[in-house]
Design a protein around this motif. Structure first.
Motif, PDB file in Angstrom:
ATOM      1  N   THR A   1     -44.689  92.188  -5.286  1.00 37.43           N
ATOM      2  CA  THR A   1     -43.657  91.899  -4.298  1.00 37.43           C
ATOM      3  C   THR A   1     -42.951  90.595  -4.649  1.00 37.43           C
ATOM      4  O   THR A   1     -43.546  89.694  -5.259  1.00 37.43           O
TER       5      THR A   1
ATOM      6  N   PHE B   1     -32.617  96.157  -2.775  1.00 39.82           N
ATOM      7  CA  PHE B   1     -33.028  94.754  -2.627  1.00 39.82           C
ATOM      8  C   PHE B   1     -31.809  93.888  -2.318  1.00 39.82           C
ATOM      9  O   PHE B   1     -30.804  93.929  -3.014  1.00 39.82           O
TER      10      PHE B   1
ATOM     11  N   PHE C   1     -33.498  88.755   1.866  1.00 42.16           N
ATOM     12  CA  PHE C   1     -34.820  88.269   1.468  1.00 42.16           C
ATOM     13  C   PHE C   1     -34.949  86.782   1.750  1.00 42.16           C
ATOM     14  O   PHE C   1     -35.969  86.328   2.275  1.00 42.16           O
TER      15      PHE C   1
ATOM     16  N   TYR D   1     -37.549  84.885   4.146  1.00 41.54           N
ATOM     17  CA  TYR D   1     -38.463  83.908   3.545  1.00 41.54           C
ATOM     18  C   TYR D   1     -38.375  82.568   4.276  1.00 41.54           C
ATOM     19  O   TYR D   1     -39.401  81.940   4.571  1.00 41.54           O
TER      20      TYR D   1
END
Length: 323
Positions: free
Chosen positions: A192, A217, A222, A226
């Motif tokens: 990952t 993606f 992301f 995060y």
């Protein structure tokens, strides 16, 4: 409004190639019916747009058709020059390319947007690193960016927190510039994605093997997830403090605006002397002591008792130091 939307539709087809009506509708935030009408309007204006039927069909422009940049407004052209960061471009090895692109864009613009864009570049500068902090030394940034672009695997020696060096083979998905520091988003083969600070790469070798980016993606999504998870991991406890009247700005500078804004919103009424009791998140007892000591006598720690004791010890040591 519609003219601007038609231009956006035209540029979408020019840059993306074939697109379905629902895809265009999502990009432009309009209905599919509006897309049908706009495509008809473009066709009536002489733009060679046509539709392919079937499950893999969609709208696209005739091969070789290009539009010029004379649809840019002065504000749009200015935003492009304001977004061109010379420092990061140089770090990526693109300083000359960026300068050439700016020159070509200026030459393609009509007089008014060209003048507006030039004034913007003369009057505004974006300096990414924060005060009292220099940008990271990133000798491998160029190689990382080439691997991201070429979808090539990397073998690196990476220094983790605590000065532990590890060997990794990763697939680099993207680069993020945050607060003057570059971060690589990458995943081990079959693993990952995670983040690596580029300045902590001690050695790097680009491997001949290529990889395929995961379908769907999204680098921006992301990074948002995060950052949110990092914040949740960072704050491991809470402290209850009393804040002197009118010192919210100083506390926000010390602990972060969003932290203090949330704490103030949940606080009760000030006491008769104007002091406000706040509950704030903290990373650790020692880190909170370091932060709150910067506030001097404008803050009092109430809980937890361990943090209050640390503050008392630090104040005692300061009293001894200064006699």
């Amino acid at each position: 409004m519609r003219a601007s939307r038609l231009l956006s539709l035209l540029l979408l087809l020019q840059t993306r190639g074939r697109m379905t009506a629902p895809e265009i509708a999502r990009e432009l935030e309009v209905s599919v019916r509006t897309v049908y009408r706009d495509v008809e309007a473009l066709s009536a204006a002489g733009v060679p747009v046509y539709a392919d039927r079937g499950p893999v069909g969609g709208y696209q422009l005739l091969d070789g058709y290009r539009t010029r940049l004379n649809g840019l407004t002065a504000e749009e052209a200015s935003s492009l020059f304001l977004a061109g960061l010379p420092g990061p471009a140089a770090e990526l090895g693109l300083a000359e390319v960026a300068a050439a692109a700016e020159l070509k864009l200026l030459a393609a613009l009509p007089p008014e947007p060209r003048s507006h864009a030039s004034r913007m570049r003369e009057r505004f500068l974006l300096d990414v690193p924060s005060w009292y902090r220099s940008a990271d030394d990133v000798p491998y940034l160029g190689e990382v960016s080439e691997a991201v672009w070429g979808e090539q695997s990397l073998r690196m020696t990476y220094r983790r927190w605590g000065r532990q060096d590890v060997e990794r083979v990763v697939h680099p998905y993207g680069l993020v510039l945050k607060g003057g520091s570059w971060y690589m988003v990458a995943a081990p083969p079959g693993g990952t994605p995670r983040t690596y600070r580029v300045a902590r790469i001690l050695s790097l070798r680009t491997l001949p093997e290529r990889f395929t980016r995961p379908e769907g993606f999204d680098l921006a999504e992301f990074w948002r997830a995060y950052a949110r998870e990092f914040r949740e991991r960072m704050y491991t406890a809470e402290a209850v403090i009393k804040l002197a009247p009118g010192r919210e700005d100083l506390l926000a500078y010390t602990m972060g605006t969003d932290v203090v804004t949330a704490a103030v919103a949940e606080a009760g009424e000030p006491d008769p002397e104007g002091w406000t009791t706040l509950t704030v998140p903290i990373e650790s007892l020692t880190h909170a002591r370091w932060l709150l000591l910067r506030m001097g006598a404008d803050v009092e720690v109430l809980e937890p008792p361990e943090l209050r004791e640390l503050m008392r010890d630090a104040v005692g040591q300061l009293a001894k130091l200064y006699g």
